[in-house]
Design a protein around this motif. Sequence first.
Motif, PDB file in Angstrom:
ATOM      1  N   LEU A 104       0.799  -1.060   0.043  1.00 42.53           N
ATOM      2  CA  LEU A 104      -0.009  -0.273   0.062  1.00 42.53           C
ATOM      3  C   LEU A 104       1.008   1.278  -0.103  1.00 42.53           C
ATOM      4  O   LEU A 104       0.565   2.235  -0.849  1.00 42.53           O
ATOM      5  CB  LEU A 104      -0.773  -0.120   1.420  1.00 42.53           C
ATOM      6  CG  LEU A 104      -2.030  -1.118   1.277  1.00 42.53           C
ATOM      7  CD1 LEU A 104      -2.661  -1.340   2.450  1.00 42.53           C
ATOM      8  CD2 LEU A 104      -2.891  -0.703   0.115  1.00 42.53           C
ATOM      9  N   HIS A 107       2.608   1.842  -3.545  1.00 44.51           N
ATOM     10  CA  HIS A 107       1.600   2.106  -4.389  1.00 44.51           C
ATOM     11  C   HIS A 107       1.374   3.590  -4.389  1.00 44.51           C
ATOM     12  O   HIS A 107       1.256   4.418  -5.202  1.00 44.51           O
ATOM     13  CB  HIS A 107      -0.081   1.400  -4.111  1.00 44.51           C
ATOM     14  CG  HIS A 107      -1.015   1.777  -4.845  1.00 44.51           C
ATOM     15  ND1 HIS A 107      -1.885   2.531  -4.760  1.00 44.51           N
ATOM     16  CD2 HIS A 107      -1.202   1.512  -6.298  1.00 44.51           C
ATOM     17  CE1 HIS A 107      -2.993   2.710  -5.707  1.00 44.51           C
ATOM     18  NE2 HIS A 107      -2.191   2.082  -6.904  1.00 44.51           N
ATOM     19  N   ALA A 155      -8.637   2.176  -5.558  1.00 44.91           N
ATOM     20  CA  ALA A 155      -7.752   1.780  -6.370  1.00 44.91           C
ATOM     21  C   ALA A 155      -7.935   0.079  -6.488  1.00 44.91           C
ATOM     22  O   ALA A 155      -7.413  -0.502  -7.185  1.00 44.91           O
ATOM     23  CB  ALA A 155      -6.522   1.894  -5.839  1.00 44.91           C
ATOM     24  N   VAL A 156      -8.823  -0.262  -5.312  1.00 44.11           N
ATOM     25  CA  VAL A 156      -8.747  -1.921  -5.321  1.00 44.11           C
ATOM     26  C   VAL A 156     -10.179  -2.464  -5.663  1.00 44.11           C
ATOM     27  O   VAL A 156     -11.195  -1.988  -5.169  1.00 44.11           O
ATOM     28  CB  VAL A 156      -8.671  -2.419  -3.974  1.00 44.11           C
ATOM     29  CG1 VAL A 156      -8.769  -3.837  -3.720  1.00 44.11           C
ATOM     30  CG2 VAL A 156      -6.974  -2.146  -3.723  1.00 44.11           C
ATOM     31  N   LEU A 229      -3.831  -3.983  -6.625  1.00 47.69           N
ATOM     32  CA  LEU A 229      -3.431  -2.562  -6.649  1.00 47.69           C
ATOM     33  C   LEU A 229      -2.900  -1.970  -8.075  1.00 47.69           C
ATOM     34  O   LEU A 229      -2.672  -1.016  -8.249  1.00 47.69           O
ATOM     35  CB  LEU A 229      -2.242  -2.151  -5.697  1.00 47.69           C
ATOM     36  CG  LEU A 229      -2.819  -2.228  -4.211  1.00 47.69           C
ATOM     37  CD1 LEU A 229      -1.440  -2.464  -3.214  1.00 47.69           C
ATOM     38  CD2 LEU A 229      -3.795  -0.874  -3.996  1.00 47.69           C
TER      39      LEU A 229
END
Length: 279
Positions: A104, A107, A155-156, A229
């Motif tokens: 995370l 990203h 984003a997921v 992601l």
Amino acid sequence: MNDSILKIDPNINESADFLRARWKNQKPTTALICGSGWANISSGLTIIDEISYVEIKCLSKTTVDGHLSKLLLVKTSENFAVIFLGRRHYYEGVGWGPIAKPLLLCHEIGCKNLILTNAAGGIAETLNVGDLMIIKDHINFMGDNPLIGENQLSAVPRFPDQTEIYCRKLQNLAEKIGIEKSIKLKTGIYLALSGPAFETPAEIQAYKTMGVSAVGMSTVPEAIVGNALGFKILGISCITNKAAGISENPLSHEEVNQTSSESLPKMQMLIETLLAQIH
Ligand code: HPA
């Protein structure tokens, strides 16, 4: 039940701000997460910065021998990369958070490529101790999935496609480097279990009939989260031992670390060249 890793976590943003402020316009595009025994993977790389995990709010110290707890920023020919020396595992018993947070964070700071390395027990007859194996695909046999739970992250997707978790282009790049540098690379299917006990011979025979090439206790959760992601992912296993019942000896973490260290020079060469050529 673990807390969802997909809830908005202010520690991720705070940690990303910390890294962005520290690294300024040195923006990493690739993240590498290293498995057992590769603490020295970076010795031939240009290290720009080294930070202990404890200084980064969303990270936490690993509890496993052979894993340091340091984040490196390295300069490659055209880009920058981050290297996680030390990973967290599901068997440490603290849920998915510590495994997912490095992804995370990467990203959030803009990394696009993810290289995952691990130590694995070889099942396929074509695999020998010390071989490096490009992961073509995986089987999640951990009995759980890090994406379960409330999803607050745009984003997921709720139902991520997993048809090509391991990027074909990155596999081709690794194969090309293998040929150029005379590093023999095998390919295969990796199956992940929760551990921490090694498998029984009966389990290994069952996985063999399923078409599994190698087994281990990591990588798959990171690949599931990384794929969700949108990372381009490359996975490389080092076959540190023959799996239970195939090996003539009992299995041990010491053997895993020992073989990883012996394979370090070829893993280093592969990683250094990959980081130089990955875009
Ligand atoms: N089984 C599970 N994990 C492993 C092994 C194994 O044989 N070798 C290295 N990690």
